[in-house]
Scaffold this motif. Sequence first.
Motif, PDB file in Angstrom:
ATOM      1  N   ASN A  66       0.862  -1.170   0.000  1.00  0.00           N
ATOM      2  CA  ASN A  66       0.000   0.000   0.000  1.00  0.00           C
ATOM      3  C   ASN A  66       0.906   1.230   0.000  1.00  0.00           C
ATOM      4  O   ASN A  66       1.615   1.484   0.978  1.00  0.00           O
ATOM      5  CB  ASN A  66      -0.893  -0.028   1.257  1.00  0.00           C
ATOM      6  CG  ASN A  66      -1.877   1.109   1.286  1.00  0.00           C
ATOM      7  OD1 ASN A  66      -1.947   1.914   0.375  1.00  0.00           O
ATOM      8  ND2 ASN A  66      -2.640   1.185   2.363  1.00  0.00           N
ATOM      9  N   THR A  67       0.915   1.980  -1.093  1.00  0.00           N
ATOM     10  CA  THR A  67       1.900   3.046  -1.271  1.00  0.00           C
ATOM     11  C   THR A  67       1.427   4.428  -0.846  1.00  0.00           C
ATOM     12  O   THR A  67       2.233   5.361  -0.779  1.00  0.00           O
ATOM     13  CB  THR A  67       2.346   3.114  -2.735  1.00  0.00           C
ATOM     14  OG1 THR A  67       1.215   3.401  -3.568  1.00  0.00           O
ATOM     15  CG2 THR A  67       2.984   1.800  -3.162  1.00  0.00           C
ATOM     16  N   ARG A  68       0.162   4.611  -0.572  1.00  0.00           N
ATOM     17  CA  ARG A  68      -0.359   5.914  -0.159  1.00  0.00           C
ATOM     18  C   ARG A  68      -1.452   5.744   0.890  1.00  0.00           C
ATOM     19  O   ARG A  68      -2.234   4.813   0.799  1.00  0.00           O
ATOM     20  CB  ARG A  68      -0.946   6.681  -1.359  1.00  0.00           C
ATOM     21  CG  ARG A  68       0.081   7.188  -2.362  1.00  0.00           C
ATOM     22  CD  ARG A  68       0.969   8.282  -1.774  1.00  0.00           C
ATOM     23  NE  ARG A  68       1.865   8.868  -2.759  1.00  0.00           N
ATOM     24  CZ  ARG A  68       3.043   8.359  -3.123  1.00  0.00           C
ATOM     25  NH1 ARG A  68       3.457   7.224  -2.575  1.00  0.00           N
ATOM     26  NH2 ARG A  68       3.801   8.963  -4.015  1.00  0.00           N
ATOM     27  N   PRO A  69      -1.500   6.630   1.850  1.00  0.00           N
ATOM     28  CA  PRO A  69      -0.568   7.709   2.144  1.00  0.00           C
ATOM     29  C   PRO A  69       0.770   7.187   2.675  1.00  0.00           C
ATOM     30  O   PRO A  69       0.909   6.008   2.988  1.00  0.00           O
ATOM     31  CB  PRO A  69      -1.292   8.521   3.228  1.00  0.00           C
ATOM     32  CG  PRO A  69      -2.726   8.101   3.172  1.00  0.00           C
ATOM     33  CD  PRO A  69      -2.690   6.668   2.725  1.00  0.00           C
ATOM     34  N   ILE A  70       1.715   8.117   2.838  1.00  0.00           N
ATOM     35  CA  ILE A  70       3.019   7.775   3.406  1.00  0.00           C
ATOM     36  C   ILE A  70       3.106   8.430   4.780  1.00  0.00           C
ATOM     37  O   ILE A  70       3.252   9.646   4.884  1.00  0.00           O
ATOM     38  CB  ILE A  70       4.166   8.268   2.502  1.00  0.00           C
ATOM     39  CG1 ILE A  70       4.019   7.709   1.087  1.00  0.00           C
ATOM     40  CG2 ILE A  70       5.513   7.878   3.101  1.00  0.00           C
ATOM     41  CD1 ILE A  70       5.010   8.295   0.097  1.00  0.00           C
ATOM     42  N   PRO A  71       2.999   7.673   5.863  1.00  0.00           N
ATOM     43  CA  PRO A  71       2.923   8.271   7.192  1.00  0.00           C
ATOM     44  C   PRO A  71       4.294   8.550   7.792  1.00  0.00           C
ATOM     45  O   PRO A  71       5.273   7.838   7.529  1.00  0.00           O
ATOM     46  CB  PRO A  71       2.196   7.189   7.997  1.00  0.00           C
ATOM     47  CG  PRO A  71       2.617   5.911   7.346  1.00  0.00           C
ATOM     48  CD  PRO A  71       2.788   6.220   5.880  1.00  0.00           C
TER      49      PRO A  71
END
Length: 421
Positions: free
Chosen positions: A280-285
């Motif tokens: 899962n590439t988004r969001p980036i926390p």
Amino acid sequence: MSGSSRRSAPWIVVAALVAAAVLAGAAPAALGAGRTADGSAPGGGAPDAAQSVALAYEFLDARVDEFCDGAGHCLPRSYQGGFFTTPTWDFTPSFVYDDALVVIAYTARGLPDDLRRARAIGDTLLFVQENDPIGDGRTRASYEPHGIRQGRVEITGPGSFTGNQAWVGLALARLAHATGDPKYLDGALRVGQWIQDNTADMVRAPYGYTGGQLEDGTSLTWKSTEHNSDIAGFFTQLAQLTGDAVWAERAAVAADFVAAMQSADGHVNTGTGLDGSTINTRPIPLDGQTWSALATGDPRYGAALDWTLANLMATDGPYTGPSISEVDVSKAWFEGSGHLALALRLRDGAGDADRAEALLSSIRLAQRDAPNGDGKGIVATSNDGLDSGFGDLYYASLHTGATAWYLLAAAGSNPFTLPGD
């Protein structure tokens, strides 16, 4: 929310209760400037570092002492003021993630009253664990402090999320180390075994640990980078405290999962989708960047810290700090400022000390002047309405978790490692 950050699932509780309050006619309190510790209006020089730390501990002391029963169990509310405290509604639940941070911050300073309060919270975590309706070693996302004050367990966030479990374990492990009392290690081992029995996934690569369980017992099938970072640190501590190498082997599985989430440009992705494998590439926390570094100590995540400095920094009026994710960089998230400052201090590369001090200075300024502040505690965000990117908003309200992270950063104390390690 597949593969989402640790904190997003507990915030579903907040969203539900906020919605109910709004429907009942509650309205957020108007924002106003904070007050200094003596009650005067903001202005003048910000408190020096030592004074600021002392005031922040005073804030935690008052929160811990507010909700206690006759048996010595205490549980501080997580948020107060602004959006969470209106003339017709007051949100008082205590999130175990925040409670764990408070425990660890108290052990970092280690004064006699600090350890007394840390034990009071730790004993409460053991109390809710022992009195859980299922009773298999789990704890839940949040509890009502009013219930604790009346000597009973009132669950407000019934989910059993893996990251929260690990944070309870980190708090109990730190108490076991600080006090030598075996009951805390026993409780931490029960938490660790629950995580192993209910979330270990050695079938779907990259192997690691899934998100936990919902209230109805449904297992969450995605894997989170934050959860696995938590587990890597927690299980490593269990290995150190017990001498049992199996916990180190399990910690390595979690750490390997985190490594598998790192992208070519250095940032660490949030986790997987529902299939447990697709990234899962988004969001980036932010958590994925800072906690990977703090929990593993692996220098590869220096690239994630550099990515954070280039992509997640926000400036909101006089305040500067990281945001929660790349989705909204309009406001500073002071909880994140704390763990970013700590990660930079511990990396100690060229310029890191100055960067960390700038973050801490901005927190101290917020401690004095931020909306809804009291001159002692730290508010969650520089202004209301910061979008996490995971379906929730964050607010400028006093927060035990943000305050504890500030204290840990100021002390250079890593919650994912035992002191002296």
